[in-house]
Design a protein around this motif. Structure first.
Motif, mmCIF file in Angstrom:
data_model
loop_
_atom_site.group_PDB
_atom_site.id
_atom_site.type_symbol
_atom_site.label_atom_id
_atom_site.label_comp_id
_atom_site.label_asym_id
_atom_site.label_seq_id
_atom_site.Cartn_x
_atom_site.Cartn_y
_atom_site.Cartn_z
ATOM 1 N N ASP A 172 57.703 33.914 38.873
ATOM 2 C CA ASP A 172 59.010 33.727 38.778
ATOM 3 C C ASP A 172 60.193 34.528 38.824
ATOM 4 O O ASP A 172 61.598 35.316 38.451
ATOM 5 C CB ASP A 172 59.824 32.478 37.909
ATOM 6 N N ASP A 173 59.265 35.797 40.116
ATOM 7 C CA ASP A 173 59.323 36.841 39.873
ATOM 8 C C ASP A 173 59.931 37.456 41.529
ATOM 9 O O ASP A 173 58.833 37.090 42.154
ATOM 10 C CB ASP A 173 58.628 38.243 38.901
ATOM 11 N N GLU A 174 60.234 39.247 42.135
ATOM 12 C CA GLU A 174 59.816 39.344 43.078
ATOM 13 C C GLU A 174 59.322 40.779 42.800
ATOM 14 O O GLU A 174 59.416 41.694 42.440
ATOM 15 C CB GLU A 174 60.916 39.614 44.048
ATOM 16 N N LEU A 175 58.061 41.264 43.924
ATOM 17 C CA LEU A 175 58.103 42.333 43.973
ATOM 18 C C LEU A 175 58.569 44.028 44.254
ATOM 19 O O LEU A 175 59.445 43.768 45.320
ATOM 20 C CB LEU A 175 56.687 42.434 45.398
ATOM 21 N N ALA A 176 58.562 44.579 43.902
ATOM 22 C CA ALA A 176 58.820 45.762 43.975
ATOM 23 C C ALA A 176 58.331 46.884 44.435
ATOM 24 O O ALA A 176 59.352 47.338 45.483
ATOM 25 C CB ALA A 176 59.799 46.639 42.042
ATOM 26 N N ASP A 177 57.315 46.990 44.746
ATOM 27 C CA ASP A 177 56.200 48.214 44.793
ATOM 28 C C ASP A 177 55.138 47.671 45.208
ATOM 29 O O ASP A 177 54.194 46.884 44.100
ATOM 30 C CB ASP A 177 56.577 49.369 44.089
ATOM 31 N N MET A 178 54.190 47.687 45.697
ATOM 32 C CA MET A 178 52.673 47.541 46.309
ATOM 33 C C MET A 178 51.841 48.904 45.994
ATOM 34 O O MET A 178 52.524 49.493 48.100
ATOM 35 C CB MET A 178 52.126 46.859 47.352
ATOM 36 N N ARG A 179 51.239 49.277 45.925
ATOM 37 C CA ARG A 179 50.219 50.251 46.291
ATOM 38 C C ARG A 179 49.021 50.273 46.248
ATOM 39 O O ARG A 179 48.397 50.156 45.255
ATOM 40 C CB ARG A 179 50.623 51.375 45.298
ATOM 41 N N LEU A 180 48.288 49.497 47.372
ATOM 42 C CA LEU A 180 46.746 49.174 47.573
ATOM 43 C C LEU A 180 45.827 50.073 47.959
ATOM 44 O O LEU A 180 46.729 50.364 49.356
ATOM 45 C CB LEU A 180 46.635 48.195 47.818
ATOM 46 N N TRP A 181 44.712 50.943 47.504
ATOM 47 C CA TRP A 181 43.499 50.825 48.635
ATOM 48 C C TRP A 181 42.277 49.798 49.033
ATOM 49 O O TRP A 181 41.566 48.828 48.049
ATOM 50 C CB TRP A 181 42.788 52.050 47.427
ATOM 51 N N THR A 182 42.116 50.049 49.992
ATOM 52 C CA THR A 182 41.334 48.337 50.236
ATOM 53 C C THR A 182 40.024 49.360 51.428
ATOM 54 O O THR A 182 40.400 50.994 51.609
ATOM 55 C CB THR A 182 42.357 48.056 51.598
ATOM 56 N N TRP A 183 39.282 49.225 51.101
ATOM 57 C CA TRP A 183 38.038 50.165 51.523
ATOM 58 C C TRP A 183 36.886 49.258 51.456
ATOM 59 O O TRP A 183 36.920 47.682 51.396
ATOM 60 C CB TRP A 183 37.109 50.678 50.757
ATOM 61 N N ASN A 184 35.788 48.985 52.508
ATOM 62 C CA ASN A 184 34.484 48.181 52.516
ATOM 63 C C ASN A 184 32.996 48.574 52.296
ATOM 64 O O ASN A 184 32.578 50.287 53.002
ATOM 65 C CB ASN A 184 34.343 48.647 54.628
ATOM 66 N N PRO A 185 33.015 47.829 51.238
ATOM 67 C CA PRO A 185 31.544 48.603 50.993
ATOM 68 C C PRO A 185 30.537 48.336 51.507
ATOM 69 O O PRO A 185 30.224 47.613 52.784
ATOM 70 C CB PRO A 185 31.076 47.864 49.664
ATOM 71 N N SER A 186 29.494 49.933 51.575
ATOM 72 C CA SER A 186 28.024 49.027 52.555
ATOM 73 C C SER A 186 27.950 48.209 52.584
ATOM 74 O O SER A 186 26.655 47.457 53.437
ATOM 75 C CB SER A 186 26.991 50.805 52.133
ATOM 76 N N SER A 187 27.639 47.059 51.824
ATOM 77 C CA SER A 187 27.079 45.869 50.874
ATOM 78 C C SER A 187 27.372 44.765 51.712
ATOM 79 O O SER A 187 26.901 44.180 52.441
ATOM 80 C CB SER A 187 27.059 45.465 49.923
ATOM 81 N N SER A 188 28.702 45.236 52.932
ATOM 82 C CA SER A 188 29.871 44.020 53.146
ATOM 83 C C SER A 188 29.685 43.757 53.989
ATOM 84 O O SER A 188 28.839 44.482 54.901
ATOM 85 C CB SER A 188 31.244 44.568 52.707
ATOM 86 N N PRO A 189 29.523 42.267 54.375
ATOM 87 C CA PRO A 189 29.272 41.488 55.687
ATOM 88 C C PRO A 189 29.939 41.967 56.671
ATOM 89 O O PRO A 189 30.652 40.955 57.785
ATOM 90 C CB PRO A 189 29.142 39.804 55.368
#
Length: 304
Positions: A172-189
């Protein structure tokens, strides 16, 4: 709402003709009200409500069609793949005085409803930290895997959008900040980034540490209705395999909700979304509300 007391399926649209035939049998519909995806004659049925489960890049087009004939709209997540299109869908709904809901059905898992209740009554005091982990083979969709595999950020747009919705809903809260790293592992389909990690903070200064992947590569599977640890000033809540445990003052864990061998089915969760809509209890699923999670998510990636 004109359809609040009764729902009747008046037509079906699908790209898959065999799926159309199966659905028509379920609803007892004639071939005259089954339409291929490029056949816009469905609008002549003048439905009160349209349910759109198409890929997200089609949502704006379908929203325009629905609103033009005076229909309200339930749309699958994500509302759109970019903030401008998402905002335009919401703006068009408002301009046409139409209702728009986004089917964030994961919030209706019993475990998340229970954690929301426990936090609302202060069962573990002030929330100090939340940890979320999910590790699943992302090829588990029976339909639509091909286009999902081509998304640039399949993890965020297919799972992350549910997680940010749950953070807002459960806490029951709102977002203030988001810092996300995304990547694709070599095993990923997947062709796009199938893993994400980072830190989310809320307006009440609650830090949420996050890790999720659609490419486990030997890691132990962590279901969507699992992997949550909510730490408060007087205790900790753990969500594991659909169950809920609470630990207070160093005492042994107490089972609040038992775990389940398999998650609640998507059909059941979708029925709960529909029930909330037709009973007038889906205000928090509105398009305007959805933007509060979607826009920060789309802007959150600091490295990929």
């Amino acid at each position: 709402m004109r359809f609040a007391n009764e729902l009747k399926v008046v037509g079906l649209v699908d790209i898959d003709l065999e799926a159309l035939r199966r659905a028509a049998d379920v609803y007892g519909l004639s071939p005259e009200v089954m339409f291929e995806a490029d056949d816009d004659r469905w609008r002549e049925l003048r439905p009160d409500l349209v349910i759109d489960s198409s890929p997200p890049w089609l949502h704006l087009e379908h929203a325009i069609q629905a609103f033009e004939i005076g229909a309200d709209l339930i749309v699958s997540k994500p509302l759109a793949l970019d903030a401008d299109q998402a905002a335009e869908i919401v703006s068009r709904a408002d301009a046409g005085c139409r209702s728009l809901w986004v089917a964030q059905q994961m919030r209706y898992f019993p475990c998340f409803l229970e954690v929301r209740r426990m936090l609302a009554v202060g069962e573990i005091g002030a929330i100090e930290h939340v940890a979320i982990e999910m590790t699943l083979d992302g090829r588990g969709w029976p339909a639509g895997h091909a286009w999902r595999a081509d998304l640039p950020e399949p993890l965020l747009t297919e799972a992350g959008i549910h997680h940010v919705d749950l953070i807002r809903w459960v806490l029951d809260d709102e977002l203030a900040d988001m810092r996300l790293w995304t990547w694709n592992p070599s095993s990923s389909p997947f062709r796009g980034n199938s893993s994400a990690a980072g830190l989310i903070t809320t307006r009440r200064d609650v830090p949420v540490t996050y890790f999720a992947s659609f490419a486990p590569n030997g890691r132990e599977s962590v279901r969507f209705d699992s992997g949550w640890t909510v730490t408060g000033s007087t205790g900790t809540i753990v969500v594991a395999d659909g169950g809920v445990l609470v630990c207070r003052d160093g005492s042994p864990p107490q089972e609040v909700l038992p775990p389940s061998e398999v998650p609640v089915g998507l059909d059941v969760l979708n029925e709960r979304v529909l029930h909330a809509v037709v009973t007038g209890n889906a205000q928090s699923l509105s398009g305007t509300e959805n933007l509060r999670g979607l826009i920060p998510l789309l802007a959150s990636t600091v490295r990929s």
